[in-house]
Design a protein around this motif. Structure first.
Motif, short mmCIF file in Angstrom:
data_model
loop_
_atom_site.label_atom_id
_atom_site.label_comp_id
_atom_site.label_asym_id
_atom_site.label_seq_id
_atom_site.Cartn_x
_atom_site.Cartn_y
_atom_site.Cartn_z
N GLY A 283 0.79 -1.23 0.00
CA GLY A 283 0.00 0.00 0.00
C GLY A 283 0.83 1.28 0.00
O GLY A 283 0.25 2.37 -0.02
N THR A 284 2.16 1.17 0.01
CA THR A 284 2.99 2.38 0.02
C THR A 284 2.73 3.22 -1.22
O THR A 284 2.80 2.73 -2.35
N GLY A 285 2.41 4.48 -1.02
CA GLY A 285 2.21 5.41 -2.12
C GLY A 285 0.86 5.37 -2.78
O GLY A 285 0.57 6.19 -3.66
N CYS A 286 0.01 4.45 -2.40
CA CYS A 286 -1.30 4.36 -3.03
C CYS A 286 -2.12 5.63 -2.75
O CYS A 286 -2.37 5.95 -1.58
N GLY A 287 -2.52 6.33 -3.79
CA GLY A 287 -3.26 7.57 -3.63
C GLY A 287 -2.37 8.79 -3.46
O GLY A 287 -2.89 9.91 -3.33
N GLY A 288 -1.05 8.62 -3.48
CA GLY A 288 -0.12 9.75 -3.32
C GLY A 288 0.47 10.19 -4.64
O GLY A 288 0.01 9.83 -5.73
N ALA A 289 1.53 10.99 -4.55
CA ALA A 289 2.19 11.51 -5.74
C ALA A 289 2.90 10.38 -6.48
O ALA A 289 3.44 9.45 -5.88
N LEU A 290 2.90 10.49 -7.82
CA LEU A 290 3.53 9.50 -8.68
C LEU A 290 4.59 10.18 -9.54
O LEU A 290 4.45 11.35 -9.92
N ARG A 291 5.63 9.42 -9.85
CA ARG A 291 6.65 9.91 -10.79
C ARG A 291 6.82 8.87 -11.88
O ARG A 291 7.16 7.71 -11.61
N ILE A 292 6.58 9.28 -13.14
CA ILE A 292 6.60 8.38 -14.29
C ILE A 292 7.77 8.73 -15.19
O ILE A 292 7.97 9.90 -15.52
#
Length: 322
Positions: A283-292
């Protein structure tokens, strides 16, 4: 012996004869030199100068050879007559090769330095050879799980070049020997016995190159970075929550190389599945900022994408063209 000769002086007439002979030879020598100077334009000193230069070159060559071989000030080098010509002959070609290699490396750097580590098997500016086959694409769904497609100019990539979904979403230009071309998007995987380089095109795409009755068509294909009108979108997989989630990138111009989520300790890269989702098992980062990141190394950061399973959420950003 020398004392005995000085103690018994010779008669004056004999000494004069001994002295006169060398003097006469000297005069004759000067005359010969003058004659050669007039006839050939070179003096008697030219031969000595050339000999001195050759001797100097031979003396210097062993020193250079010792340095090149790793010998320092205390190295012992045996001089040879061939050392100097060999050194002079090899110096120019070596310099020329070095300059050419440097220029070639510099010219290739803009592609290789950014893309080589991230591109995987499908690399920019590389022409791939293989065969094209055709399949019934239906509504355009496939292993990449993009869902139905309005545009059926699509293809399935062979399992080797599919490379656990790295090829998903890539646009490739396919060319037949006749010169006919078609641009397709990779949405599916073609399992064995599809060979490396093979593309299984939708029937609609294959028909742009040849009649379907051909069956197997020799082709070449290469990666494109097309001019897309839309922007990247994010979709959370069905069943995603804040404790577990799968994240998919949709509508990207260039193949996606990595997806990271922001954590308290920095960015964390998520593993990619062969069905084209990046998973956060805890669940780490789910719903948070993403870097692609794309295969060219460009990074796009997006925020405000809530965990809404099976909903396509636009981001307003897109990778640059290459």
């Amino acid at each position: 012996m020398r004392a005995t000769k000085h103690a018994a002086p010779q008669p004056w007439r004999r000494r004069g004869l001994v002295t006169g002979i060398p003097l006469g030879l000297l005069v004759v020598g000067v005359l010969v030199c003058l004659t050669l100077t007039v006839l050939t334009g070179s003096g008697c000193g030219a031969g000595r100068t050339a000999d001195a230069s050759a001797a100097g070159a031979r003396a210097a060559a062993p020193s250079d050879a010792g340095s090149a071989a790793g010998g320092g000030a205390g190295a012992t080098v045996q001089p040879t007559a061939s050392a100097s010509p060999t050194s002079r002959a090899s110096a120019t070609p070596s310099s020329s090769v070095s300059a050419t290699a440097t220029a070639s490396a510099t010219g290739a750097a803009p592609v290789t330095s950014r893309a080589a580590a991230l591109a995987g098997r499908i690399k920019p500016a590389v022409s791939n050879q293989g065969v094209a086959t055709a399949y019934a694409a239906g509504d355009g769904s496939g292993s990449c799980l993009y869902g139905p497609s309005d545009d059926l100019m699509i293809a399935a990539m062979n399992v080797t070049d599919y490379e656990s979904a790295k090829a998903c979403g890539a646009y490739v230009l396919v060319r037949a020997a006749s010169g006919a071309t078609v641009t397709v998007r990779i949405v599916n995987e073609c399992p064995w016995p599809c060979a490396p380089g093979q593309l299984d095109l939708s029937r609609q795409a294959f028909a742009k190159l040849a009649d379907l009755s051909v069956g197997r068509l020799p082709i070449t294909w290469s990666l494109l970075s097309p001019d897309l009108p839309g922007r990247i979108a994010i979709r959370y997989k069905t069943g995603s929550t804040k404790w577990w989630c799968g994240i998919q990138v949709i509508g990207h111009r260039n193949p996606v190389a990595a997806l990271e989520v922001r954590t308290a300790g920095g960015w964390r890269r998520l593993p990619r599945t062969d069905y084209n989702y990046f998973l956060s098992a805890d669940g780490t980062g789910c719903g948070g900022a993403l870097r692609i990141s794309d295969i060219y190394g460009e990074r796009l950061t997006v925020d405000g994408i809530a965990v809404r399973p099976d909903v396509v959420q636009p981001t307003g950003v897109q990778f640059a063209r290459h």
